[in-house]
Design an enzyme around this catalytic site. Structure first.
Site, PDB file in Angstrom:
ATOM      1  N   ARG A  59       0.778  -1.419  -0.231  1.00  0.00           N
ATOM      2  CA  ARG A  59       0.150   0.114   0.064  1.00  0.00           C
ATOM      3  C   ARG A  59       0.992   0.820  -0.180  1.00  0.00           C
ATOM      4  NH1 ARG A  59      -2.092  -4.190   0.255  1.00  0.00           N
ATOM      5  NH2 ARG A  59      -3.824  -4.735   1.098  1.00  0.00           N
ATOM      6  N   ARG A  69       2.853   7.203   3.512  1.00  0.00           N
ATOM      7  CA  ARG A  69       3.319   5.960   4.367  1.00  0.00           C
ATOM      8  C   ARG A  69       4.921   5.921   3.651  1.00  0.00           C
ATOM      9  NH1 ARG A  69       0.242   0.644   4.537  1.00  0.00           N
ATOM     10  NH2 ARG A  69      -2.078   0.793   5.804  1.00  0.00           N
ATOM     11  N   ASP A  76      -0.812  -6.016   5.180  1.00  0.00           N
ATOM     12  CA  ASP A  76      -0.960  -5.654   3.969  1.00  0.00           C
ATOM     13  C   ASP A  76      -0.481  -7.456   3.201  1.00  0.00           C
ATOM     14  OD1 ASP A  76      -3.124  -4.348   4.866  1.00  0.00           O
ATOM     15  OD2 ASP A  76      -1.439  -2.368   4.643  1.00  0.00           O
ATOM     16  N   TRP A 206      -7.496  -6.597  11.665  1.00  0.00           N
ATOM     17  CA  TRP A 206      -7.896  -6.101  10.526  1.00  0.00           C
ATOM     18  C   TRP A 206      -8.277  -4.868  10.162  1.00  0.00           C
ATOM     19  CZ3 TRP A 206     -11.987  -5.905   7.256  1.00  0.00           C
ATOM     20  CH2 TRP A 206     -11.923  -5.232   5.904  1.00  0.00           C
ATOM     21  N   ASP A 208      -8.881  -1.152  10.816  1.00  0.00           N
ATOM     22  CA  ASP A 208      -8.169  -0.406  11.487  1.00  0.00           C
ATOM     23  C   ASP A 208      -9.378   0.498  12.494  1.00  0.00           C
ATOM     24  OD1 ASP A 208      -5.755  -1.022  11.786  1.00  0.00           O
ATOM     25  OD2 ASP A 208      -5.621  -0.693   9.917  1.00  0.00           O
ATOM     26  N   LYS A 351     -16.542   3.264   4.007  1.00  0.00           N
ATOM     27  CA  LYS A 351     -15.200   2.648   4.032  1.00  0.00           C
ATOM     28  C   LYS A 351     -16.197   1.596   5.702  1.00  0.00           C
ATOM     29  CE  LYS A 351     -11.464   4.294   4.914  1.00  0.00           C
ATOM     30  NZ  LYS A 351     -10.371   3.560   3.559  1.00  0.00           N
ATOM     31  N   GLU A 352     -14.950   1.600   6.618  1.00  0.00           N
ATOM     32  CA  GLU A 352     -15.894   0.572   7.225  1.00  0.00           C
ATOM     33  C   GLU A 352     -16.771   0.975   7.942  1.00  0.00           C
ATOM     34  OE1 GLU A 352     -11.384   0.951   7.062  1.00  0.00           O
ATOM     35  OE2 GLU A 352     -12.555   2.430   6.895  1.00  0.00           O
ATOM     36  N   GLN A 405     -11.037   0.068  -3.438  1.00  0.00           N
ATOM     37  CA  GLN A 405     -11.303  -1.053  -1.575  1.00  0.00           C
ATOM     38  C   GLN A 405     -12.308  -1.331  -1.313  1.00  0.00           C
ATOM     39  OE1 GLN A 405     -10.787   2.039   0.950  1.00  0.00           O
ATOM     40  NE2 GLN A 405      -8.530   1.562   1.957  1.00  0.00           N
ATOM     41  N   GLY A 425      -6.047  -4.561  -0.652  1.00  0.00           N
ATOM     42  CA  GLY A 425      -5.471  -6.631   0.165  1.00  0.00           C
ATOM     43  C   GLY A 425      -7.001  -6.837  -1.327  1.00  0.00           C
TER      44      GLY A 425
END
Length: 516
Positions: A59, A69, A76, A206, A208, A351-352, A405, A425
């Site tokens: 990533r 990063r 990942d 997993w 976050d 997203k999450e 994603q 992923g």
């Protein structure tokens, strides 16, 4: 360089030809021909290409995906390795070695592996200098547990049991065999248990955006831990480690009982416990009372009984599934989020927070295929497959050849729109779901099991696969329109008692016919 391209025509043509040959050679290690062109183009070409991109870049920042990063995420990168193992196992093995060398001698993984990684000389989350440089203040609960399926898939694909005895350094100090690295990972989880005796949540699992607390407990990680124990148990048996095998048998029985007692909630598995002792993902919760990953991983890990798996996966299909894939959980967080439910910062359906987090679709495909439910497995593939979205491109808003994603869920006003392309992923997990699940190519330590899980309407399909130095020509016939099963298997004309092919029977050109 300028001189080399003074006459560009022949030079450029040669380089394009070389590039084309390189990619076709990689992809040729597995080619499938099914009744669905969208499935074929993803498995044969575009999902495979997406897997190589994520394998190389993880990533990290690239020309394709902007990021900040300064290294590789542990979980990942270890997951991304799985997506190319069936195509380039030795290339994958080099990255496995690299990630093992980023494991701390206490068994945990470095949350971020710096681009300047120097095995044997790295600081760790126990050192303020590491936290300052990387921004990662603590270990995560799941990082090292991803090593188990990845190492297993490599050894099963290649038959290279000697890899387990290879000595690899730890990130900070010392070295050990690959087998010992895995034992240390098990010990890391045993050294970090919560109040109920399940693996502690630490900084995160997993997800976050789900912070259960350092002393909270994640059912997802508990299932990963159970799966890890079962894999290490197989390795111990192969290596003749009788004492380890007995130890692992005891742990498997202990943790099977704990997880079933603590996490099963009538028709689903809960998501875990907060540090304060609250149950998350229980049926009575006003929000987020059904989570996807514990249900699929209860099957993948081998934990759930048949009736439990059926009930949990039926809940997924009826409660979480949409025309674009299954949402991560439901209902979204809004008014009843606990302090660690960071997903509430996202709009519902994004997203999450009840979005369709694409990586989880691969686990869902695999779980249904492991149950023999080909119709469901294929439905989950088709709902999220880029190549199957060309009739709704104005909704999807993403290239028709790469995974994103996440896709926005039904709680969002942009339901169906996909985001964050390429470096996700998803490519790896969906590839594993398709290859091991739908196509049913399941190598183990002694050979290859064929267990396709396909739509009933498929009358058959073919595969050409390189496996342990042999070329397998596989024909699957489905005259009775079944989703899965076994009627007969022949290997070079020899009838087999079940759908298993011992490695000893393989020849340089092996003809295989499976009748479902």
């Amino acid at each position: 360089i300028l001189a080399a391209y003074q006459d560009p025509e022949p030079r450029v043509r040669q380089e394009v030809d070389a590039l084309r040959k390189m990619w076709y050679a990689r992809f040729d290690h597995l080619q499938v021909h099914t009744p669905d062109p969208a499935f074929d183009t993803m498995v044969n070409t575009w999902n495979a290409y997406n897997c190589f991109i994520t394998f190389v870049w993880s990533r990290a920042a690239s020309l394709i995906y902007c990021g900040l990063r300064n290294g590789y995420g542990y979980r990942d990168t270890v997951q991304d390795i799985q997506g190319i193992l069936h195509l380039e196992p030795e290339m994958a093995c080099e990255k496995i070695r690299f990630m093992l060398s980023a494991q701390v001698d206490n068994g945990g993984g470095l949350p971020l592996v710096k681009f300047t990684h120097n095995p044997g000389h790295e600081d760790t989350p126990d050192d303020p200098s590491y936290v300052k440089e990387t921004g990662h203040p603590a270990y995560r609960a799941d990082d090292a547990l991803w090593l188990f399926p990845t190492v297993y898939k490599y050894v099963a694909e290649t038959g290279n049991l000697a890899f387990l005895q290879e000595v690899i350094p730890f990130a900070n100090r010392g070295s050990a065999t690959v087998y010992e690295h895995l034992k240390r990972a098990v010990q890391f989880s045993l050294d970090h248990l919560g109040p109920h005796g399940l693996p502690a949540g630490l900084y995160a699992d997993w997800n976050d955006c789900l912070r259960l607390g350092a002393n909270g407990e994640s059912s997802f990680v508990a299932m990963q831990f159970y799966y890890a124990l079962s894999i290490l148990r197989q390795f111990a048996a192969k290596l003749g480690r009788a004492e380890d095998a007995a130890w692992l048998d005891g742990l498997l029985a202990e943790y099977r009982g704990k997880i079933q007692t603590l996490c099963w909630d009538g028709d689903r598995y809960i998501r875990g416990f907060t540090e304060a002792g609250e149950r998350i993902g229980a049926a009575a919760d006003p929000e987020a009372n059904l989570w996807l990953n514990p249900q699929s991983w209860s099957v993948i890990s081998g934990l759930a009984g048949r009736e439990q798996a059926e009930a949990a996966m039926e809940q997924v299909y009826t409660r979480l599934n949409t025309p674009y894939g299954a949402v991560l959980m439901d209902p979204p967080y809004h008014a009843h989020a606990f302090d660690g439910a960071l997903a509430v910062i996202y709009n519902p359906g994004t997203k999450e927070n009840a979005g369709i987090f694409s990586q989880t679709q691969g686990w869902l495909i695999l779980a249904e295929a492991l149950r023999g439910c080909g119709e469901r497995a294929y439905t989950y593939f088709a709902e999220n497959a880029p190549a199957a979205q060309n009739d709704r491109a104005e909704v999807r808003h993403l290239e028709p050849y790469c995974y994103g994603q996440f896709t926005e869920g039904p709680a969002s006003k942009h339901f169906g729109r996909s985001q964050v392309h390429w470096l996700t992923g998803t490519a790896s997990t969906v590839m594993v779901g398709c290859v091991e699940g739908i196509l049913g190519l399941r190598p183990d330590l002694d050979g290859l099991r064929l267990a396709p899980a396909i739509p009933r309407e498929w009358t058959g399909f073919t595969m050409d696969k390189d496996f342990r130095g042999c070329r397998l020509h596989i024909r699957v016939e489905n005259p009775d329109h079944r989703e899965s099963g076994f009627t007969s298997l022949t290997v070079n004309g020899q009838a087999m008692p079940d759908a298993y092919i011992p490695a000893a029977l393989l020849t340089p050109e092996t003809d295989i016919c499976l009748v479902l």
